[in-house]
Design a protein around this motif. Structure first.
Motif, PDB file in Angstrom:
ATOM      1  N   ILE A   1     -36.238  12.661  13.686  1.00 36.40           N
ATOM      2  CA  ILE A   1     -36.363  13.644  14.768  1.00 36.40           C
ATOM      3  C   ILE A   1     -35.205  13.482  15.747  1.00 36.40           C
ATOM      4  O   ILE A   1     -34.638  14.471  16.238  1.00 36.40           O
ATOM      5  CB  ILE A   1     -37.719  13.492  15.481  1.00 36.40           C
ATOM      6  CG1 ILE A   1     -38.861  13.842  14.516  1.00 36.40           C
ATOM      7  CG2 ILE A   1     -37.784  14.377  16.716  1.00 36.40           C
ATOM      8  CD1 ILE A   1     -40.244  13.560  15.069  1.00 36.40           C
ATOM      9  N   ASP A   2     -34.838  12.216  16.052  1.00 33.93           N
ATOM     10  CA  ASP A   2     -33.700  11.960  16.935  1.00 33.93           C
ATOM     11  C   ASP A   2     -32.444  12.668  16.431  1.00 33.93           C
ATOM     12  O   ASP A   2     -31.740  13.339  17.197  1.00 33.93           O
ATOM     13  CB  ASP A   2     -33.410  10.454  17.008  1.00 33.93           C
ATOM     14  CG  ASP A   2     -34.428   9.709  17.846  1.00 33.93           C
ATOM     15  OD1 ASP A   2     -35.142  10.370  18.613  1.00 33.93           O
ATOM     16  OD2 ASP A   2     -34.514   8.476  17.718  1.00 33.93           O
ATOM     17  N   VAL A   3     -32.158  12.471  15.165  1.00 30.74           N
ATOM     18  CA  VAL A   3     -30.951  13.049  14.572  1.00 30.74           C
ATOM     19  C   VAL A   3     -30.990  14.569  14.660  1.00 30.74           C
ATOM     20  O   VAL A   3     -30.015  15.218  15.072  1.00 30.74           O
ATOM     21  CB  VAL A   3     -30.794  12.598  13.111  1.00 30.74           C
ATOM     22  CG1 VAL A   3     -29.611  13.309  12.452  1.00 30.74           C
ATOM     23  CG2 VAL A   3     -30.609  11.088  13.034  1.00 30.74           C
ATOM     24  N   PHE A   4     -32.140  15.153  14.309  1.00 31.40           N
ATOM     25  CA  PHE A   4     -32.284  16.611  14.350  1.00 31.40           C
ATOM     26  C   PHE A   4     -32.076  17.132  15.773  1.00 31.40           C
ATOM     27  O   PHE A   4     -31.347  18.114  15.992  1.00 31.40           O
ATOM     28  CB  PHE A   4     -33.664  17.015  13.841  1.00 31.40           C
ATOM     29  CG  PHE A   4     -33.982  18.476  14.042  1.00 31.40           C
ATOM     30  CD1 PHE A   4     -33.420  19.441  13.228  1.00 31.40           C
ATOM     31  CD2 PHE A   4     -34.827  18.876  15.068  1.00 31.40           C
ATOM     32  CE1 PHE A   4     -33.698  20.783  13.426  1.00 31.40           C
ATOM     33  CE2 PHE A   4     -35.114  20.217  15.278  1.00 31.40           C
ATOM     34  CZ  PHE A   4     -34.548  21.179  14.445  1.00 31.40           C
TER      35      PHE A   4
ATOM     36  N   GLY B   1     -26.522  19.559  20.553  1.00 31.20           N
ATOM     37  CA  GLY B   1     -25.079  19.787  20.524  1.00 31.20           C
ATOM     38  C   GLY B   1     -24.731  21.208  20.151  1.00 31.20           C
ATOM     39  O   GLY B   1     -23.868  21.839  20.789  1.00 31.20           O
ATOM     40  N   THR B   2     -25.389  21.722  19.124  1.00 29.82           N
ATOM     41  CA  THR B   2     -25.108  23.097  18.673  1.00 29.82           C
ATOM     42  C   THR B   2     -25.428  24.104  19.768  1.00 29.82           C
ATOM     43  O   THR B   2     -24.647  25.028  20.041  1.00 29.82           O
ATOM     44  CB  THR B   2     -25.925  23.406  17.415  1.00 29.82           C
ATOM     45  OG1 THR B   2     -25.633  22.435  16.399  1.00 29.82           O
ATOM     46  CG2 THR B   2     -25.612  24.797  16.892  1.00 29.82           C
ATOM     47  N   MET B   3     -26.588  23.921  20.427  1.00 26.61           N
ATOM     48  CA  MET B   3     -26.990  24.868  21.461  1.00 26.61           C
ATOM     49  C   MET B   3     -26.092  24.797  22.695  1.00 26.61           C
ATOM     50  O   MET B   3     -25.830  25.821  23.339  1.00 26.61           O
ATOM     51  CB  MET B   3     -28.460  24.614  21.854  1.00 26.61           C
ATOM     52  CG  MET B   3     -29.436  25.014  20.771  1.00 26.61           C
ATOM     53  SD  MET B   3     -29.276  26.774  20.358  1.00 26.61           S
ATOM     54  CE  MET B   3     -30.244  26.878  18.862  1.00 26.61           C
TER      55      MET B   3
ATOM     56  N   LEU C   1     -19.770  16.302  21.318  1.00 27.95           N
ATOM     57  CA  LEU C   1     -20.052  14.863  21.349  1.00 27.95           C
ATOM     58  C   LEU C   1     -21.488  14.573  20.910  1.00 27.95           C
ATOM     59  O   LEU C   1     -21.757  13.539  20.293  1.00 27.95           O
ATOM     60  CB  LEU C   1     -19.799  14.308  22.755  1.00 27.95           C
ATOM     61  CG  LEU C   1     -18.330  14.252  23.194  1.00 27.95           C
ATOM     62  CD1 LEU C   1     -18.214  13.683  24.604  1.00 27.95           C
ATOM     63  CD2 LEU C   1     -17.486  13.432  22.225  1.00 27.95           C
ATOM     64  N   PHE C   2     -22.410  15.479  21.210  1.00 25.96           N
ATOM     65  CA  PHE C   2     -23.783  15.323  20.732  1.00 25.96           C
ATOM     66  C   PHE C   2     -23.829  15.329  19.207  1.00 25.96           C
ATOM     67  O   PHE C   2     -24.589  14.588  18.585  1.00 25.96           O
ATOM     68  CB  PHE C   2     -24.677  16.437  21.282  1.00 25.96           C
ATOM     69  CG  PHE C   2     -25.512  16.020  22.462  1.00 25.96           C
ATOM     70  CD1 PHE C   2     -26.632  15.221  22.296  1.00 25.96           C
ATOM     71  CD2 PHE C   2     -25.176  16.414  23.738  1.00 25.96           C
ATOM     72  CE1 PHE C   2     -27.398  14.835  23.378  1.00 25.96           C
ATOM     73  CE2 PHE C   2     -25.934  16.030  24.838  1.00 25.96           C
ATOM     74  CZ  PHE C   2     -27.051  15.236  24.659  1.00 25.96           C
ATOM     75  N   ILE C   3     -23.014  16.174  18.592  1.00 27.19           N
ATOM     76  CA  ILE C   3     -22.990  16.242  17.126  1.00 27.19           C
ATOM     77  C   ILE C   3     -22.477  14.924  16.543  1.00 27.19           C
ATOM     78  O   ILE C   3     -23.042  14.392  15.583  1.00 27.19           O
ATOM     79  CB  ILE C   3     -22.127  17.427  16.659  1.00 27.19           C
ATOM     80  CG1 ILE C   3     -22.801  18.755  17.073  1.00 27.19           C
ATOM     81  CG2 ILE C   3     -21.911  17.387  15.153  1.00 27.19           C
ATOM     82  CD1 ILE C   3     -21.952  19.988  16.832  1.00 27.19           C
ATOM     83  N   VAL C   4     -21.408  14.387  17.143  1.00 29.32           N
ATOM     84  CA  VAL C   4     -20.884  13.101  16.662  1.00 29.32           C
ATOM     85  C   VAL C   4     -21.903  11.988  16.913  1.00 29.32           C
ATOM     86  O   VAL C   4     -22.093  11.110  16.058  1.00 29.32           O
ATOM     87  CB  VAL C   4     -19.540  12.768  17.344  1.00 29.32           C
ATOM     88  CG1 VAL C   4     -18.996  11.434  16.836  1.00 29.32           C
ATOM     89  CG2 VAL C   4     -18.534  13.869  17.080  1.00 29.32           C
TER      90      VAL C   4
END
Length: 846
Positions: free
Chosen positions: A323-326, A332-334, A373-376
């Motif tokens: 869930i953390d990863v998702f 990040g995407t939003m 940065l959230f995506i990374v």
């Protein structure tokens, strides 16, 4: 008496029913409390309060709940128990916060204390200890009632409060009456208590009730409400007494109504009093209760986890980690989309509901930079690398600050706090020392970040007035940017964030750790000669692979030979050494690779290893078959071998001879072998990993079979490949001189070798692999194997799969399947690419 006996027999059922009952009561209290708390009203209140004020309210509320731990310290002293301090702190906080919200006059606390502290004690002893604690719960309120009564007598208070003097009188009498009864040494339920414990209970109760009042008055002061404390104290105590006698959980309703009516006499607006009460309930009841629920869940979870050997915790943490990863990727995407197409979140309802970060659009730079940065960070958490933990917490903290600046929304704050808590909770899942950015991860992240970047660029082009006029955009207005300057600022932010992403990703990778060690010839020989090996073990002497020893390098019993490509650790063949330790060795090897974020791929393995690796969650695909000659029945006689018999006789009559050369070899011998090898290669680069290549040190490890012409010159040779098994023989490096060796020379060499090993008592001759042989021949085979079948049938122009099998079919009596196994975290396509790269990597031989 019969009832007590029945309860004892059904103790477990009674305890379970009690916990369920508590859970139902708490649920109803949450529902009823939610009806009294207006989210919109809270948001408007929060809008007028600073972060510092809210923080102080929360801290004061938590500090005022803390003294209640004294009850449980004394209880465990009476029960003569020495519980771990963390456990005592957590359970005490849980019990008291639940009791505050849904206490039923303290009955909830009695039941919970019996459940958590009375498991190892007799029921009668627990009941006596609890009764001593229970009677002291109201001592503090009783003493404050006396102070309130004195204020009514000697201080000018509101006439509204005067009418409740009887309640204050009754409350003040509780302390002396019950205290005198507790001094009795005969009554084991009220008396027989040490003076030290008695004083601590009195102090705890006094601090508890003083804390309740201090929390209430402090929240009012922080809201800017000024009220006479000496007027407020009698009202607060009387309202509390009425609430407790009503047995309404948390005194909800009766206390609030009386406080609203009483404070209206102080000329305080009703709306302000309601807001005051809401904040009081939030910071003294709700927040400590939520912390108590966390402790309650942890305590029950620990018990449940222990009962099922730790499996629930592992599964729970795994789910939380996923869930953390998702959520990190979603956030990040939003954030990037909110800066790219801000109006879309107003026009497209499902997109607005999907967005967890709902705030006013401020600047593009923070949204775009934070988003990427959230995506990374999501990739780092997904890879379970330790180095991702603190940067991710910092990133969430920065986003919380950004959300405050962008306009406070309770839902956004709750989401970010929840995400922060989940990252902290799943910290133990981050165990790896480094991240190796796999091709799979690069594909996912590249597609995601690339798509977001391309979208931004396309929207910029779409908004260029020289190419398009705005009147043409009626159907997709949300793609319009306020200005070219604003879009350009965002584009510059993307360029800046590209550097930030590179630095962040490089930080997560850390200093690349070299796994495995270079093979030591003496150590390898010791393992193989002591425990045996297999037909691929000898390839370790090529020195083109790393080695992993088990249990250690000093006294190894098993070893793996492997090469790395990207994050894939490609293991050549089965492990070698003590077969009894293969399961433990495989587990140790996989865990070591996992520690450094490598995924093992087991290449050309036997069915035995397939079954072992399947237990570790590995998928497999049949890679081909090994051709085995049955030397016990091999003969050149008979119709089937007519062609080979004639060929052998022809070459023998032409004066060719067969010989076995024993190492170490002289430079003269090496010169002959190298000349044959160079002519056979004809300028082509040699390949290693699963095949031998010309190397003097490698050839010196075993005998070499040679074919000589009439002049005694070596025209063909084949190096022995020791299998370290008594019954099996094999060869590796096979070369011939295309100019001097007649057609059929290699068949002649094979036939001579079969005879040689027959005389040596060998039962089987290993002819090596026939790649993709008998793979995917059935309609029900795996789709990957069906694709391999097509390659086998139509890929002959690149590699003679079918021709190789037909050649070996002339001699082979048995075909043993060989498999490639890979982790489910790997994509098969990339696994095959890694194998092709390593297996076909040219060897630069000096």
């Amino acid at each position: 008496m019969n009832v007590l006996q029945w309860i004892k027999k059904k103790q477990k059922i009674v305890k379970t029913l009690f916990l369920i009952t508590v859970g139902v009561i708490v649920l109803f209290e949450i529902l009823s409390l939610s009806k009294t708390i207006s989210i919109d009203q809270l948001q408007s209140i929060f809008a007028t309060l600073s972060i510092g004020q809210l923080f102080l309210m929360a801290v004061i509320g938590l500090l005022c709940v803390l003294p209640m731990i004294g009850y449980d310290i004394v209880l465990n002293r009476i029960l003569e128990q020495h519980l771990p301090k963390p456990y005592l702190l957590e359970t005490s906080w849980m019990i008291n916060s639940l009791n505050n919200l849904a206490g039923f006059g303290g009955l909830i606390s009695v039941g919970l204390r019996s459940q958590f502290y009375g498991k190892e004690k007799k029921g009668a002893d627990v009941a006596k200890a609890l009764s001593k604690i229970f009677i002291y719960l109201m001592f503090g309120l009783s003493m404050l009632s006396l102070i309130g009564l004195l204020l009514l007598l000697f201080y000018p208070v509101s006439p509204f409060i005067h009418q409740y003097w009887i309640w204050l009188l009754g409350g003040s009498l509780y302390f002396p009456i019950v205290y005198l009864l507790s001094l009795s040494q005969k009554n084991s339920y009220l008396g027989k208590m040490k003076q030290q414990d008695r004083l601590l209970l009195i102090a705890t109760s006094l601090f508890e009730w003083t804390g309740v009042f201090v929390s209430f008055i402090a929240i009012g002061w922080l809201m800017g409400i000024h009220v006479d404390v000496w007027q407020l104290l009698p009202l607060f105590i009387a309202a509390s007494l009425i609430g407790i006698v009503s047995m309404i959980p948390g005194e909800l309703g009766s206390f609030d109504i009386m406080m609203i009516m009483g404070m209206s006499t102080f000329q305080i607006p009703k709306e302000t009093v309601i807001a005051w009460l809401l904040l009081f309930r939030l910071f003294y009841y709700v927040i400590p209760f939520l912390i108590g629920i966390v402790f309650f869940t942890k305590t029950l979870g620990t018990s449940f986890n222990t009962r099922f050997a730790g499996l629930p915790k592992e599964l729970g943490l795994e789910i939380v980690h996923k869930i953390d990863v998702f959520l990190l990727y979603l956030t990040g995407t939003m954030l990037v989309l909110s800066a790219t197409i801000p109006d879309a979140f107003e026009h497209i309802k499902w997109l607005a509901h999907l967005n967890p970060i709902r705030l006013n659009f401020i600047l593009q730079y923070p949204s775009i930079i934070l988003g990427y940065l959230f995506i990374v960070a999501g990739r780092g958490i997904s890879a379970r690398v330790k180095r991702a933990y603190f940067p991710t917490l910092t990133l969430i903290g920065a986003t919380i600050i950004y959300a405050f600046i962008g306009g406070f929304r309770l839902s956004t704050m709750l989401y970010l706090i929840l995400l922060l808590a989940m990252i902290i909770l799943s910290k133990t899942e981050l165990f790896r020392q480094q991240i190796v950015y796999s091709w799979e991860a690069l594909t996912i992240d590249g597609l995601l970040m690339g798509s977001l970047t391309i979208m931004y660029v396309v929207i910029g082009i779409y908004n260029m007035p020289r190419l398009y006029g705005h009147p043409h955009h009626h159907n997709i207005d949300f793609l319009l940017f306020p200005s070219e300057k604003l879009w350009l600022q965002g584009f510059v932010a993307i360029l800046i964030v590209a550097l930030a992403v590179m630095f962040f990703a490089r930080y997560l990778m850390g200093r690349k750790h070299q796994i495995g060690v270079a093979p030591q010839t003496e150590t390898i020989h010791s393992v193989l000669e002591t425990y045996g090996g297999n037909s691929d073990s000898h390839l370790v002497f090529l020195q083109d692979k790393q080695v992993f020893y088990y249990p250690n390098e000093t006294e190894p019993e098993v070893f793996f030979q492997f090469a790395t490509c990207n994050n894939k650790c490609l293991v050549m063949g089965d492990p070698s050494g003590n077969r009894a330790h293969f399961p433990e060795a495989i587990q140790a090897f996989i865990e070591e690779m996992d520690q450094w974020h490598y995924l093992p791929v087991f290449y050309e393995t036997s069915e035995e290893i397939v079954l072992l690796l399947h237990e570790f969650g590995y998928d497999f695909i049949k890679f081909g078959e090994k051709a085995l000659v049955d030397l016990s029945t091999f003969t050149l006689s008979g119709k089937r071998m007519k062609g080979q018999r004639a060929l052998n006789n022809k070459i023998t009559k032409e004066g060719f001879s067969f010989d076995i050369l024993q190492p170490p070899f002289s430079q003269e011998v090496f010169g002959e072998l190298e000349a044959v090898s160079d002519k056979w290669l004809d300028g082509r680069k040699e390949k290693g990993f699963s095949l031998g290549f010309y190397s003097e040190s490698y050839l010196n490890q075993a005998p070499v079979a040679v074919a000589r012409n009439q002049a005694g010159k070596v025209v063909a040779f084949a190096s022995f490949m020791p299998t370290y098994q008594e019954s099996t023989a094999s060869i590796d490096l096979m070369r011939y001189d295309p100019e001097l060796a007649p057609s059929g020379t290699m068949d002649y060499l094979f036939i001579q070798l079969f005879g040689y090993f027959q005389e040596a008592g060998k039962q089987t001759f290993d002819l090596g692999m026939a790649p993709l042989a008998n793979v995917g021949t059935f309609r029900s085979s795996f789709i990957q194997e069906r694709i391999a079948y097509l390659i086998y049938n139509f890929g002959s122009r690149f590699y003679s799969f079918e021709g190789l099998r037909e050649y070996k079919q002339k001699y082979a009596a048995v075909w043993q399947p060989r498999y490639t196994l890979y982790s489910r975290d790997s994509w098969l396509g990339y696994v095959m690419i890694a194998l092709l790269i390593v297996d076909n990597k040219p060897i630069n031989r000096p």
